[in-house]
Design an enzyme around this catalytic site. Structure first.
Site, PDB file in Angstrom:
ATOM      1  N   ASP A   1      56.341 -35.254   5.934  1.00 51.71           N
ATOM      2  CA  ASP A   1      57.421 -36.334   5.398  1.00 51.71           C
ATOM      3  C   ASP A   1      57.764 -36.049   3.802  1.00 51.71           C
ATOM      4  O   ASP A   1      58.716 -36.088   3.531  1.00 51.71           O
ATOM      5  CB  ASP A   1      57.042 -37.782   5.884  1.00 51.71           C
ATOM      6  CG  ASP A   1      56.998 -38.061   7.353  1.00 51.71           C
ATOM      7  OD1 ASP A   1      57.427 -37.133   8.040  1.00 51.71           O
ATOM      8  OD2 ASP A   1      56.184 -38.960   7.565  1.00 51.71           O
TER       9      ASP A   1
ATOM     10  N   LYS B   1      60.576 -38.186  13.636  1.00 56.52           N
ATOM     11  CA  LYS B   1      59.693 -37.108  13.000  1.00 56.52           C
ATOM     12  C   LYS B   1      60.435 -35.876  13.330  1.00 56.52           C
ATOM     13  O   LYS B   1      60.490 -34.925  12.380  1.00 56.52           O
ATOM     14  CB  LYS B   1      58.594 -37.291  13.674  1.00 56.52           C
ATOM     15  CG  LYS B   1      57.501 -36.432  13.007  1.00 56.52           C
ATOM     16  CD  LYS B   1      56.671 -37.129  11.932  1.00 56.52           C
ATOM     17  CE  LYS B   1      55.753 -36.388  11.253  1.00 56.52           C
ATOM     18  NZ  LYS B   1      55.083 -37.006  10.246  1.00 56.52           N
TER      19      LYS B   1
ATOM     20  N   HIS C   1      65.513 -48.154  33.943  1.00 58.09           N
ATOM     21  CA  HIS C   1      65.587 -47.711  32.794  1.00 58.09           C
ATOM     22  C   HIS C   1      66.155 -46.179  32.575  1.00 58.09           C
ATOM     23  O   HIS C   1      65.493 -45.402  33.035  1.00 58.09           O
ATOM     24  CB  HIS C   1      64.132 -47.665  32.457  1.00 58.09           C
ATOM     25  CG  HIS C   1      63.574 -49.030  32.075  1.00 58.09           C
ATOM     26  ND1 HIS C   1      63.808 -49.594  30.876  1.00 58.09           N
ATOM     27  CD2 HIS C   1      63.105 -49.543  32.893  1.00 58.09           C
ATOM     28  CE1 HIS C   1      63.228 -50.816  31.175  1.00 58.09           C
ATOM     29  NE2 HIS C   1      62.752 -50.879  32.164  1.00 58.09           N
TER      30      HIS C   1
ATOM     31  N   GLU D   1      66.823 -44.700  29.910  1.00 55.82           N
ATOM     32  CA  GLU D   1      66.278 -43.941  28.897  1.00 55.82           C
ATOM     33  C   GLU D   1      64.995 -43.179  29.161  1.00 55.82           C
ATOM     34  O   GLU D   1      64.619 -42.390  28.451  1.00 55.82           O
ATOM     35  CB  GLU D   1      65.934 -44.913  27.627  1.00 55.82           C
ATOM     36  CG  GLU D   1      64.706 -45.897  27.806  1.00 55.82           C
ATOM     37  CD  GLU D   1      65.280 -47.129  28.767  1.00 55.82           C
ATOM     38  OE1 GLU D   1      66.189 -47.066  29.447  1.00 55.82           O
ATOM     39  OE2 GLU D   1      64.520 -48.053  28.594  1.00 55.82           O
TER      40      GLU D   1
ATOM     41  N   GLY E   1      62.551 -55.848  27.856  1.00 49.90           N
ATOM     42  CA  GLY E   1      61.589 -56.706  27.381  1.00 49.90           C
ATOM     43  C   GLY E   1      60.616 -57.359  28.347  1.00 49.90           C
ATOM     44  O   GLY E   1      61.150 -57.372  29.592  1.00 49.90           O
TER      45      GLY E   1
ATOM     46  N   CYS F   1      67.388 -53.765  31.848  1.00 51.06           N
ATOM     47  CA  CYS F   1      66.467 -54.791  32.349  1.00 51.06           C
ATOM     48  C   CYS F   1      66.580 -56.004  31.823  1.00 51.06           C
ATOM     49  O   CYS F   1      67.347 -56.660  32.291  1.00 51.06           O
ATOM     50  CB  CYS F   1      65.071 -53.955  32.066  1.00 51.06           C
ATOM     51  SG  CYS F   1      63.833 -54.783  33.126  1.00 51.06           S
ATOM     52  N   TYR F   2      65.591 -56.434  30.844  1.00 48.85           N
ATOM     53  CA  TYR F   2      65.882 -57.750  30.282  1.00 48.85           C
ATOM     54  C   TYR F   2      67.295 -58.026  29.667  1.00 48.85           C
ATOM     55  O   TYR F   2      67.807 -59.094  29.903  1.00 48.85           O
ATOM     56  CB  TYR F   2      64.794 -58.006  29.239  1.00 48.85           C
ATOM     57  CG  TYR F   2      65.199 -59.449  28.785  1.00 48.85           C
ATOM     58  CD1 TYR F   2      64.258 -60.435  29.185  1.00 48.85           C
ATOM     59  CD2 TYR F   2      65.546 -59.527  27.293  1.00 48.85           C
ATOM     60  CE1 TYR F   2      64.335 -61.819  28.766  1.00 48.85           C
ATOM     61  CE2 TYR F   2      65.733 -60.875  27.044  1.00 48.85           C
ATOM     62  CZ  TYR F   2      64.989 -61.971  27.418  1.00 48.85           C
ATOM     63  OH  TYR F   2      65.338 -63.139  27.014  1.00 48.85           O
TER      64      TYR F   2
END
Ligand code: XMP
Length: 519
Positions: free
Chosen positions: A230, A375, A171, A173, A53, A84-85
């Site tokens: 969708d 998606k 990070h 990710e 964050g 991180c945060y």
């Protein structure tokens, strides 16, 4: 099913964390950082990840976990990974020290790993990682062990001796951290011991059972089908679960692409054998309401209202004809829910995107079978259930349709011009084999006349803009640097074949600061 909860502290990569965890086979869900502890308890997570964050933990209004969070995870022995945060937050909570760096560290760094650990299993002694931080941990609380460091960051990964609290400054990710997936997998497998049960085939079978249970044996469902991915996937899934008790309503608002109304009907009625497919031709209603309207938001509002009016009228009729219509299905997907939740907190309204706002007095109960999916998961399910590839891989198309691709007022003549130009563009893009690599490709009608020459004649006709973008999620987008020769071919064909256009321009703006659509 085993589950990871990702608490969102406002980081730009939060979505990616949840994504990666699912890609590794464990179901994950994002929740706001301050969600009440009993809500977390209800979810019964096997592990929790605290996201990054933009704040500093010492900021006055820095985001915190809700009261009782750490007592709960320690008591229930739920492993937590702070990123991180989140990494700072754990240290702050347990009495360590964090300092602001004078300069933000952003980019690739070499991570040094002096000793082996469960979290960094499979890492060499030095590994590149992606950093993006202004604060860093300088002193650890009691019982925390340092696992890694970089030249400028003395503590870049840690664990607590209780094997429950873990953290990384970098990070894992993002793809820039090459071994990021290994680290997340270590957390899931070595630390949380999560069962990898998140498989789409299982999800489909389970969801069909859930839908049958939720809807009952006599009740019926109405679905607004737009022909987009969708709603089409929601339709095919529901059809599989409850067959002819699904009633699809497809509204032709007169703002669709060329032949779209025929193609959608053909797919669902003929190819997929939907019996209760209700086509409504409302072109004239929409065009009448939009006459001389130029303002984009006004257009959206009118289209939204008109859609609800037409849709409601038809559903009331259907409810009379077919007893037991109890549900309204929607193709809401996971990012829609997150986006809606996030935007309600932020003040700036950029565009009113969401098309179907339900009337307050609606008595139908809502069913959203895709609301936990991303998606690409939705696409894979569609494929798995036999939806034609043409629908699955179709570029997104805005609810207000061509109305937001005609600048200024909308007329039948302008719609016709735009449809013809757009058809050529898509045809050429597909022929060149690049359609599936692009987020969107479309034409825009600009109500501006310029001079041209065709044969011996001077022309004075409209301008057509081509917009082709690459993007992962539409939040940011870059204009596609496609081959000049292809652009030239598209432009010549549009000018030669579309009556009313004598000049084509290519949009070279990125998002931000521009948006993908022109309106
Ligand atoms: P922008 O133009 O905001 O678009 O960069 C981002 C994505 O959203 C689509 N879009 C819409 N979709 N109703 C929709 O359903 C709308 O009013 C709308 N406006 C934009 C756009 O096509 C792109 O994929």
């Amino acid at each position: 099913m085993d589950k990871i909860i990702v608490l969102d502290f406002g980081g730009q990569y939060t979505h990616l964390i949840a994504r990666r965890v699912r890609d590794l086979g464990v179901y994950s869900e994002i929740l706001p950082h301050d969600i009440k502890i009993n809500k977390i308890k209800e979810k019964n997570p096997n592990g929790i990840i605290l996201s990054g964050g933009p704040n500093s933990v010492y900021d006055k209004n820095s985001p915190q976990v809700s009261e009782g969070f750490f007592d709960y995870i320690l008591k229930e022995k739920i492993p937590v990974l702070g990123i991180c945060y989140g990494f700072h937050l754990i240290i702050h909570e347990f009495g360590g020290k964090i300092e602001s760096k004078r300069f933000k560290e952003y980019g690739l760094s070499d991570l040094n790993i002096p000793n082996a650990s469960d979290l960094l299993d499979g890492f060499e002694r030095k590994e590149p990682v992606w950093m993006s931080h202004g604060d860093q941990v300088v002193q650890m609380p009691k019982d925390f062990e340092k696992l890694a460091f970089t030249d400028t960051c003395p503590i870049a990964a840690y664990k607590n001796i209780n094997n429950l609290l873990y953290g990384v400054q970098f990070h894992p990710e993002v793809k820039h951290t090459p071994k990021g997936d290994i680290l997340l997998n270590n957390f899931l497998s070595n630390i949380v011991n999560a069962k990898k049960e998140w498989k789409l085939e299982n999800w489909i079978d389970q969801e069909i059972v859930n839908i049958r249970k939720q809807v009952g044996i006599n009740e019926k469902v109405i679905l607004g089908l737009s022909g987009g991915v969708d709603s089409s996937v929601a339709a095919i899934l529901l059809h599989k679960a409850i067959g002819e008790r699904l009633h699809c309503i497809f509204v032709n608002n007169g703002l669709l692409r060329k032949n779209e109304e025929f193609e959608v009907q053909q797919t669902f009625k003929e190819k997929l054998g939907f019996k209760n497919f209700h086509y409504i031709d409302a072109e004239q209603n929409f065009l009448d309401k939009l006459e001389n309207v130029e303002d984009p938001e006004e257009k959206r509002k009118i289209i939204g209202h008109e859609f609800i009016k037409v849709f409601e009228k038809k559903s009331i009729k259907l409810e009379k004809e077919y007893p037991n219509i109890e549900y309204l299905a929607q193709g809401t997907i996971y990012p829609d829910r997150i986006e809606t939740a996030a935007t309600s907190k932020s003040a700036a309204k950029i565009k009113s995107h969401h098309n179907l706002t339900l009337p307050d007095d609606m008595t139908l109960k809502v069913i959203e079978p895709l609301s936990d999916l991303y998606k690409d998961e939705v696409r894979r399910i569609g494929l798995n259930l036999g939806l034609p590839k043409g629908i699955i891989n179709r570029h997104p198309f805005p609810g207000p349709g061509l109305a937001v691709r005609i600048i200024g007022s909308i007329t039948k003549e302008r719609l016709e011009i735009l449809r013809n130009a757009d058809t050529i563009l898509i045809e050429e893009i597909k022929k060149a084999g690049i359609y599936d690599n692009l987020w969107q490709a479309f034409c825009v009608f600009l109500p501006l006349k310029t001079v041209g020459i065709m044969g011996d004649f001077r022309t004075y006709e409209y301008l057509c803009a081509i917009r082709i973008v690459e993007s992962l999620d539409a939040m940011t987008a870059n204009f596609a640097k496609i081959d000049w020769k292809l652009l030239e071919k598209i432009s010549s064909r549009i000018i030669n074949e579309v009556k009313g256009i004598n000049r084509v321009v290519y949009d070279i703006s990125n998002k931000p600061p521009s948006t993908i659509e022109f309106e």
